[in-house]
Design a protein around this motif. Structure first.
Motif, PDB file in Angstrom:
ATOM      1  N   SER A  60      18.415   9.750 -16.651  1.00 15.56           N
ATOM      2  CA  SER A  60      17.751  10.373 -15.506  1.00 15.56           C
ATOM      3  C   SER A  60      18.733  11.249 -14.732  1.00 15.56           C
ATOM      4  CB  SER A  60      17.163   9.303 -14.579  1.00 15.56           C
ATOM      5  OG  SER A  60      16.102   8.610 -15.207  1.00 15.56           O
ATOM      6  N   GLY A  64      18.958  15.542 -14.357  1.00 15.20           N
ATOM      7  CA  GLY A  64      19.092  16.290 -13.113  1.00 15.20           C
ATOM      8  C   GLY A  64      20.356  17.118 -13.031  1.00 15.20           C
ATOM      9  N   ASP A 413      15.293   8.850 -10.292  1.00  9.42           N
ATOM     10  CA  ASP A 413      14.248   9.805 -10.702  1.00  9.42           C
ATOM     11  C   ASP A 413      13.659  10.528  -9.491  1.00  9.42           C
ATOM     12  OD1 ASP A 413      14.093   9.658 -13.579  1.00  9.42           O
ATOM     13  OD2 ASP A 413      13.344   7.622 -13.343  1.00  9.42           O
ATOM     14  N   GLU A 414      13.444   9.799  -8.391  1.00 11.71           N
ATOM     15  CA  GLU A 414      12.923  10.446  -7.184  1.00 11.71           C
ATOM     16  C   GLU A 414      13.873  11.529  -6.701  1.00 11.71           C
ATOM     17  OE1 GLU A 414      10.204  10.224  -5.403  1.00 11.71           O
ATOM     18  OE2 GLU A 414       9.174   8.546  -6.363  1.00 11.71           O
ATOM     19  N   ASP A 417      13.862  14.497  -9.267  1.00 11.46           N
ATOM     20  CA  ASP A 417      12.604  15.254  -9.298  1.00 11.46           C
ATOM     21  C   ASP A 417      12.289  15.951  -7.974  1.00 11.46           C
ATOM     22  OD1 ASP A 417      12.148  14.530 -11.926  1.00 11.46           O
ATOM     23  OD2 ASP A 417      11.019  12.733 -11.388  1.00 11.46           O
ATOM     24  N   ARG A 418      12.811  15.417  -6.873  1.00  7.42           N
ATOM     25  CA  ARG A 418      12.448  15.982  -5.573  1.00  7.42           C
ATOM     26  C   ARG A 418      13.589  16.757  -4.909  1.00  7.42           C
ATOM     27  NH1 ARG A 418       7.638  13.808  -3.555  1.00  7.42           N
ATOM     28  NH2 ARG A 418       6.869  11.926  -4.589  1.00  7.42           N
TER      29      ARG A 418
END
Length: 463
Positions: A60, A64, A413-414, A417-418
């Motif tokens: 993950s 990123g 992951d948050e 992804d954000r």
């Protein structure tokens, strides 16, 4: 004292201005930094010993574009097992060796103490990790200080100066061993030699505490040798970081404190005869990200709900200067309570707690903001998280950040992804990897063997 041999060494300079921030991710027990992460419904209760769990987290972070993973370490069992799993990974080097085979580009930074392991073994393990990962390894070199750690090795803690005497010897011997298989040894030639032994030489170094003959049976990796990280410190520790560190990691609470640490580090580098721009300074920061601030706070409160918060609430009352117990933790403070709150001007956590109380947040929400975390914690939207990182980065407080998460199952992951897309839109973070090695990712100069600038007594050489 004898000078360290300068064979197979080189050093260059990176660019003097960092246009993009560095992002690392700290991992640990495979659950999260919050003691209740293992109790969440989505948690795999076998994660502590399941390599697949940390591989998923590593992938993950790599997705990123984060430059490295960081595994801290303590050489004793830390934590109350009746309430939570051990705080740290079962073994950083073994874990990162497995992660190396499951990832392609992300750096692998592992902690190993200079207080116990012999330098030959340290050199062999980390260079082996560097080779099998194709130049992605880093060593967080730290001296141990905890009596229980020394007890596990049948020893008692030494004086601080003796602890750092050993650190200097260990780091110098490790780096000399890393350079003992020279580039000039060449590649295997089926019509000639496997390697030219004239360029694979013993180092024959002996200090007061440790020594090694060498050479190391491992050729250069794609980045030459591992990156060295050290913690931000003072006194002996600051001197050591100025001499050896490629990356220094700190835990400042404010931009002003971070700037002061960075200035001290730069001065230490100059004293060691190095260019301060060769050392990257990164700081810890915790994140809980949600679609809204309310959802982010609720995510932390869901973890707090699985712990006993009576102690933290009592602690919060003291930080707010309240004399009476907090009876209604889910309601904002009353007007009478707000009139009596007082912040300790010397404590950033107390200042933040009072600020949040006056903004109308309930005691439970104030706790969910992470006011008692050891490092600054941002709980909110992706934009709020990006604002925080941008402010510190553009203020020159740090070259980058080591991100930490309450729940490793969801937090990385948050963030990826954000938050990462917002940073990229603002031009603060690279869109993917520009190189293959950890030195590439961190824009660090080449080095092979011991840095010749410190291999003498005038700059603090220990051997």
């Amino acid at each position: 004292m004898n000078n360290v041999k300068k064979s197979e060494s080189s050093a260059g300079k990176p660019e003097t201005k960092n246009k993009h921030m560095i992002l690392g991710a700290v991992l640990g027990n495979n659950f999260g930094s919050h003691p209740a992460a293992w109790r969440m419904p989505h948690a795999d209760l076998g994660s502590y010993t399941n390599i697949d769990a940390i591989v998923k987290q590593a992938r993950s972070a790599e997705r990123g574009g984060m430059q490295f993973l960081f595994l801290p370490e303590r050489l004793f069992l830390q934590g109350d097992l009746s309430k939570a799993p051990p705080l740290f990974n079962i073994d950083p080097i073994i874990t990162l060796s497995a992660v190396a085979q499951a990832t392609e580009k992300i750096g692998l930074m592992g902690t190993a103490s200079t207080s116990f392991t012999e330098p030959y073994l340290l050199a062999r393990q980390f260079k082996a990790l560097d080779v099998i990962s194709r130049g992605r390894a880093g060593w967080n070199a730290v001296p141990s200080y905890e009596p229980v750690a020394f007890a596990n090795f049948g020893k008692v803690p030494p004086l601080r100066e003796n602890k750092y005497e050993r650190l200097h010897e260990v780091v110098q011997i490790v780096q000399a061993l890393w350079g003992s298989w020279g580039y000039e040894a060449g590649r295997p030639d089926p019509n000639g030699m496997f390697a030219d032994p004239a360029h694979i030489r013993p180092i024959d170094l002996q200090g007061k505490h440790v020594g090694a003959r060498g050479p190391l049976p491992i050729p250069p990796s794609e980045q030459g040798q591992p990156v060295i990280m050290m913690p931000a410190s003072s006194g002996y520790g600051l001197q050591a970081a100025g001499m050896y560190a490629n990356v220094v990691v700190g835990m400042p609470s404010t931009i002003q404190e971070s700037r002061a640490i960075r200035r001290a580090l730069q001065e230490a580098a100059v004293q060691a005869g190095r260019d301060p721009e060769e050392i990257k300074f990164v700081v810890f920061a915790g994140f809980t990200v949600g679609e809204t601030k309310r959802k982010a706070l609720d995510a932390r409160r869901a973890l707090d709900d699985r712990t006993d918060i009576r102690g933290p609430l009592s602690h919060l009352g003291a930080y707010l200067g309240l004399r009476e117990e907090i009876a209604l933790p889910d309601a904002p403070l009353t007007a009478a309570q707000l009139a009596s709150v007082r912040a300790n001007p010397q404590d950033a956590r107390s200042i933040l707690a009072v600020k949040l109380a006056k903004a109308g947040w309930s005691p439970r929400d104030i706790l969910a903001h992470g006011v008692f975390e050891a490092t600054p914690t941002i709980v909110g939207t992706a934009e709020e998280a990006a604002d925080y990182l941008q402010e510190w980065f553009e203020a020159g407080a740090a070259d980058g950040f080591v991100t930490n998460f309450d729940d490793f199952h969801t937090g990385i992951d948050e963030f990826v992804d954000r938050v990462v897309p917002v940073l990229r839109e603002r031009g603060l973070f690279l869109d993917g990897y520009e190189g293959k090695t950890l030195r590439d990712h961190l824009s660090l100069p080449e080095q092979y063997g011991l840095d010749p600038r410190i291999a003498n007594e005038s700059t603090g050489g220990a051997l």
